[in-house]
Design an enzyme around this catalytic site. Sequence first.
Site, PDB file in Angstrom:
ATOM      1  CB  SER A  84     -28.315  68.575  22.665  1.00 33.90           C
ATOM      2  OG  SER A  84     -27.608  68.936  21.493  1.00 33.90           O
ATOM      3  CE  LYS A  85     -25.761  60.717  22.852  1.00 31.46           C
ATOM      4  NZ  LYS A  85     -24.546  60.869  23.612  1.00 31.46           N
ATOM      5  NE  ARG A  86     -27.483  70.544  18.277  1.00 32.66           N
ATOM      6  CZ  ARG A  86     -26.971  71.692  18.677  1.00 32.66           C
ATOM      7  NH1 ARG A  86     -25.913  72.194  18.092  1.00 32.66           N
ATOM      8  NH2 ARG A  86     -27.508  72.366  19.684  1.00 32.66           N
TER       9      ARG A  86
END
Length: 445
Positions: free
Chosen positions: A220-222
């Site tokens: 994910s973006k993380r």
Amino acid sequence: MSNSEVRVRFAPSPTGALHIGGAHTALFNWLWARHTGGKFILRIEDTDLVRSTKEYEQTIMDGMTWFGLDWDEGPDKGGDFGPYRQSERLDIYRKYAEKLLDEGKAYKDGEAIIFKVEPGLDISFDDMVYGRINVMSDGLKEQNSDKLKDIVIIKSDGMPTYNYAVVIDDALMHMTHVIRGEDHISNTPKQILIYRALGFAEPQFAHLPMILGKDKKKLSKRHGATSVYEYRDMGYMPDSVFNFLALLGWSAEDHEIFTRPEAAELFELKRVTRKPAVFDPDKLNYINQEHLKRLEPMTRLNMIKPFWEAMGLPVKEHDDKWLADALTLMAGRGQTAKEMAEFADYFVSFEPVKARWDGKDISDERRGSLKEFFNAVLAVPEWTHESLEACARTWVEEHGVKMKDYAMPLRFALTGMKVSPGIFEVAVHLGRDEVRKRLEFYNLI
Ligand code: GLU
């Protein structure tokens, strides 16, 4: 179209950019098509009229093109089985829904059309990656209930649902294989019911492993950049992103660094693993570095130039061949084009060197002996690596001092950096006049 020809597709919904997961799916379909000499089709699944945009459709195509995935049929290319945008196929979905209604396999609920799930049907399938997946239609239940959950095929707004439209399209577009992310495994049995109800031949299914971040959580973006363009803008090469994504869930025996044609030749769907693949940015850096090393000097220069320009360096003041040779001297330093541009900035201009080092840390006492050394070096008859090196060696031996105590200040004066390629090679490439100019600036000659 010959009967044996492989036909596969990438079917993105244009509701966002081309992210890593989508790019990975597109890539594996492309590899399978190119490996088998089949066809790769791009189909735009834009039935979500609110979230789908033409801009996203375009960025997805640009992203695919950027890392070298070309398609044989698609909305921009046409083909024998179009249209290739779901929003342009509504009458087709309607026609088959009517057929199901007529045959009593579907019923109406207001404006919506619902496919009836019959109990006792074996809808197991053999996945080319995950193996046998056993499912009975009795398993398709309403949440917290024993009632079979029928499948909405046309919503009350007239739009088809994903599970329905995908079957109509894959069947009418003659897909032989459906290769997509493992998050679609649970949709497959529902789709199989619809294939059977309409008497369509079922394709072979191959689901691809999930992609995880290094912490083993779903990517994910993380985890950093998740869209393909972010990698492009950071200076990763399309070939490296391609190479890296191809290795997520597949290995090409002992090949780790490969070109697109090599990957297409080596690719085997049956070698795809079901083990989740870990997205490791360090690995991408390593792969990118290897591809940067293998580039033709002029191609490499063209990759680096925009980054130098963005840094405000006077690229145009130099000869292309000379700049390309400077980058060859870098011998694989820098994992991205951006990093390589930064590591080699001193070839293009003296300004960044001055900004990094002001030379004030040299004591007067030391300066005296450095001046003697640099004057000797600057006076070599032949400005070649060998004579510079030989001259420097003789000088340090005669004076009973260590080479590194003299090479290091030279490196600072020429590059402003602690590490660089061999400093005499850098000096030779910069030229005697430029070296003199830089040493003069620091009051070292
Ligand atoms: N539009 C679907 C998606 O983006 C396609 C899934 C499929 O390949 O069947 O997830």
